[in-house]
Scaffold this motif. Structure first.
Motif, PDB file in Angstrom:
ATOM      1  N   GLY A   1      20.674  67.864  60.972  1.00 27.07           N
ATOM      2  CA  GLY A   1      21.986  68.448  61.170  1.00 27.07           C
ATOM      3  C   GLY A   1      23.018  67.465  61.682  1.00 27.07           C
ATOM      4  N   ARG A   2      22.571  66.387  62.243  1.00 24.33           N
ATOM      5  CA  ARG A   2      23.446  65.316  62.679  1.00 24.33           C
ATOM      6  C   ARG A   2      22.569  64.106  62.978  1.00 24.33           C
ATOM      7  N   THR A   3      23.217  62.977  63.230  1.00 21.59           N
ATOM      8  CA  THR A   3      22.483  61.770  63.582  1.00 21.59           C
ATOM      9  C   THR A   3      22.310  61.702  65.088  1.00 21.59           C
ATOM     10  N   PHE A   4      21.073  61.533  65.528  1.00 23.70           N
ATOM     11  CA  PHE A   4      20.771  61.521  66.954  1.00 23.70           C
ATOM     12  C   PHE A   4      20.494  60.118  67.488  1.00 23.70           C
ATOM     13  N   SER A   5      20.816  59.082  66.707  1.00 22.75           N
ATOM     14  CA  SER A   5      20.432  57.733  67.100  1.00 22.75           C
ATOM     15  C   SER A   5      21.031  57.313  68.440  1.00 22.75           C
ATOM     16  N   THR A   6      22.202  57.834  68.797  1.00 19.04           N
ATOM     17  CA  THR A   6      22.821  57.456  70.077  1.00 19.04           C
ATOM     18  C   THR A   6      22.511  58.451  71.195  1.00 19.04           C
ATOM     19  N   TYR A   7      21.802  59.503  70.877  1.00 19.51           N
ATOM     20  CA  TYR A   7      21.468  60.519  71.861  1.00 19.51           C
ATOM     21  C   TYR A   7      20.271  60.088  72.720  1.00 19.51           C
ATOM     22  N   ALA A   8      20.255  60.554  73.964  1.00 18.44           N
ATOM     23  CA  ALA A   8      19.040  60.509  74.754  1.00 18.44           C
ATOM     24  C   ALA A   8      18.113  61.606  74.214  1.00 18.44           C
TER      25      ALA A   8
ATOM     26  N   TYR B   1       8.524  71.012  74.672  1.00 20.62           N
ATOM     27  CA  TYR B   1       9.816  71.167  74.026  1.00 20.62           C
ATOM     28  C   TYR B   1      10.497  69.810  73.856  1.00 20.62           C
ATOM     29  N   CYS B   2      11.014  69.581  72.677  1.00 21.16           N
ATOM     30  CA  CYS B   2      11.853  68.422  72.414  1.00 21.16           C
ATOM     31  C   CYS B   2      13.269  68.731  72.886  1.00 21.16           C
ATOM     32  N   ALA B   3      13.955  67.700  73.387  1.00 22.93           N
ATOM     33  CA  ALA B   3      15.302  67.889  73.915  1.00 22.93           C
ATOM     34  C   ALA B   3      16.190  66.711  73.540  1.00 22.93           C
ATOM     35  N   ALA B   4      17.480  66.997  73.383  1.00 18.84           N
ATOM     36  CA  ALA B   4      18.443  65.948  73.045  1.00 18.84           C
ATOM     37  C   ALA B   4      19.740  66.154  73.823  1.00 18.84           C
ATOM     38  N   ASP B   5      20.328  65.039  74.268  1.00 14.26           N
ATOM     39  CA  ASP B   5      21.539  65.102  75.068  1.00 14.26           C
ATOM     40  C   ASP B   5      22.443  63.943  74.667  1.00 14.26           C
ATOM     41  N   SER B   6      23.726  64.239  74.443  1.00 17.02           N
ATOM     42  CA  SER B   6      24.653  63.193  74.017  1.00 17.02           C
ATOM     43  C   SER B   6      25.103  62.295  75.167  1.00 17.02           C
ATOM     44  N   VAL B   7      24.868  62.711  76.398  1.00 13.85           N
ATOM     45  CA  VAL B   7      25.233  61.879  77.545  1.00 13.85           C
ATOM     46  C   VAL B   7      24.268  60.693  77.605  1.00 13.85           C
TER      47      VAL B   7
END
Length: 129
Positions: A25-32, A98-104
């Motif tokens: 759904g989006r690129t997570f390469s810069t996400y934690a 659970y997998c988790a993603a954060d843009s910070v």
């Protein structure tokens, strides 16, 4: 945006499992990116986190004390996927992971349950004694 975990299952104490989390759904390469777990009757707790490698501070990886030396987190940005290699598993590792993603950006602090932007649906890990 979707995070889909896989790789959970039943394993004997001392065994290994490798969890995967595929993001879409989006690129997570810069996400934690990271993992939490929740055992029956307990709160969801932090397991591991891996930052974006492009930070000025470099790659940041942290683990909960309970899994240090046994679990290894990694990511493949080309595949938009994060992994959790779990070795020397113990019955107390039994939980839904659970997998988790954060843009910070993660620089050693801040990857906490209350501010996570995206969650996966969870995958069950059961370790028998």
């Amino acid at each position: 945006v979707q995070l889909v975990e896989s790789g959970g299952g039943l394993v004997q104490a001392g065994g290994s499992l490798r969890l995967s989390c595929a993001a879409s759904g989006r690129t997570f390469s810069t996400y934690a990116m990271g993992w939490f777990r929740q055992a029956p009757g307990k709160e969801r707790e932090f397991v591991a986190v891996i930052s974006w490698s492009g930070l000025r501070s470099g790659l940041n990886i942290d683990y909960a004390d309970s899994v240090k030396g046994r679990f290894t987190i990694s990511r493949d940005n080309a595949k938009n996927t994060v992994y959790l290699q779990m070795d020397s598993l113990k019955p107390e590792d039994t939980a839904v992971y659970y997998c988790a993603a954060d843009s910070v950006p993660y620089r050693g602090v801040g990857f906490v349950r209350s501010t996570i932007e995206y969650w996966g649906q969870g995958t069950q890990v059961t370790v028998s004694s």
